[in-house]
Design an enzyme around this catalytic site. Structure first.
Site, short mmCIF file in Angstrom:
data_model
loop_
_atom_site.label_atom_id
_atom_site.label_comp_id
_atom_site.label_asym_id
_atom_site.label_seq_id
_atom_site.Cartn_x
_atom_site.Cartn_y
_atom_site.Cartn_z
N ASN A 148 31.08 58.48 3.41
CA ASN A 148 30.59 59.81 3.83
C ASN A 148 31.07 60.93 2.92
O ASN A 148 30.68 62.08 3.10
CB ASN A 148 31.04 60.10 5.28
N LYS A 149 31.92 60.65 1.93
CA LYS A 149 32.48 61.71 1.08
C LYS A 149 31.46 62.19 0.05
O LYS A 149 30.40 61.60 -0.11
CB LYS A 149 33.74 61.20 0.38
#
Ligand SMILES: *Cc1c(COP(=O)(O)O)cnc(C)c1O
Length: 371
Positions: free
Chosen positions: A182-183
């Site tokens: 998700n980064k």
């Protein structure tokens, strides 16, 4: 949920032919770990944020752990940090038998309040670990006045900028990034420490690899180390992701701007603070604070019922059961953090999110809150 509506996920990575080609090349080369992609990724990342050097590691958590060791944190020390973060930034002090000492956050930026941090410092404090939460650069200048080493948790802050124009990660203090899916960029799992001191890199490179010095063969090790290596497969994905970083950041900024318009005017809904004071956010999540009259978990359920994922983000670390039991923490210790943590939800947010998806989330949230 009506059958004709797709689910809007809370996060979604962007991966394409460049990542696939990079991975294939590594597989065909036979160098799956400790090969040439590791230094290539480190150098490309360091140059992107203006750091002297970088060490790739297996996760953001591993990077924070090694960075704390590198600035000398040890048994019995205290590390002043934010309770409004992902649990890893506090846990890493415990890995070294040091104590994470929390200080409250600023209600607008949600980063460590410099006055609260100053009040939390004792003669056992050996480091400060500010968190650039939600991509907002913490107030490093004020924190630096204490003359203590700083380790930056930059795991959510790739693309952010300090007031003097320095990219987050380029100050010279060790700063730690993370590459979970998700980064801002992902390698599946992974992390990286940027720093200004090449000697520190030697130590971190050794400790990520079982304590082996660069000139030693595998029969001897001159210090305690870990297996915190990042594979060449992961670094190949990271290199491809860096190649599209400008696009990824622009995509996130576009979605954030659309959300701001679409959510304007909802009573008592707090949106992420706008850029101010020369600081620039590196967009990571779009977290809103719900009005106090609203039940947060009900809101999350209501969104899920119409096919929209969201999550409480973030819970206060000191109120997690492990921290309550171990340190006797309780409600009321960090009132700003607790208030924000109780009302915050992360909405779907990813670079390729369409305007239509943003509209749908905003319209649904508005209906739930105003209905
Ligand atoms: C993601 C994250 C981490 C840790 O990253 P991992 O790679 O999952 O170990 C640490 N701190 C913050 C604030 C994060 O968001």
């Amino acid at each position: 949920m009506s059958v004709d509506q797709d689910i809007v996920p809370v996060a979604q990575p962007v991966l394409g032919p460049e990542e696939e080609a990079g991975v294939l090349e590594v597989l065909r080369s036979g160098y799956l770990s400790l090969g040439p992609r590791v230094p290539a990724f480190e150098e490309a990342f360091a140059s992107r944020v203006g750091a002297t050097c970088a060490s790739a590691v297996s996760s953001g958590t591993a990077g924070l752990h090694l960075a704390l060791r590198a600035v000398g944190v040890k048994d019995g020390d205290e590390v002043v940090t934010s309770p409004f973060s992902f649990v890893a930034s506090a846990n890493v002090a415990l890995f070294e038998r040091a104590r994470p000492v929390f200080a409250d956050i600023d209600p607008v930026t949600l980063t460590l309040d410099p006055d609260a941090a100053a009040a939390a410092i004792t003669d056992r404090t050996t480091a400060i670990l500010p968190v650039h939460i939600f991509g907002w650069p913490a107030e490093l200048d004020a924190l630096r006045r204490h003359g203590l080493p700083i380790v930056e948790d930059a795991c959510e802050a790739l693309g952010a900028q300090h007031p003097d124009g320095t990219p987050v990660g380029g100050t010279g203090d060790p700063a730690v990034f993370a590459f979970y899916a998700n980064k801002q960029i992902t390698t599946g799992e992974g992390g990286l420490v940027t720093m200004g001191d090449p000697e520190m890199k030697v130590r971190i490179d050794s400790e990520r690899n079982q304590g082996r010095a660069p000139n030693m063969d595998w029969l001897d090790h001159d210090r305690l180390g870990f297996n915190y290596r990042l594979s060449d497969i992961a670094c190949a994905i990271g290199l491809a992701q860096l190649g599209r970083l400008d696009d990824l950041l622009a995509g996130r900024a576009r979605v954030a701007a659309r959300y701001r318009e679409a959510l304007a005017g909802i009573d008592d809904l707090t949106l992420p603070c706008e850029d101010h004071g020369g600081r620039r956010r590196g967009w990571f999540v779009f977290v809103v604070q719900l009005p106090r009259r609203v039940d947060r978990d009900e809101t999350i359920r209501a969104l899920r019922d119409v096919g929209i994922q969201s999550k409480p983000y973030l819970p206060a670390i000191h109120l997690m059961s492990f921290y309550r039991e171990r340190f006797g923490h309780r409600e009321g210790e960090f009132p700003v953090c607790e208030d924000v943590a109780a009302r915050s939800i992360a909405l779907p947010f990813f670079p390729r999110m369409t305007d239509g998806q943003v509209e749908r989330v905003a319209t649904s949230l508005r209906a739930i809150l105003e209905g």
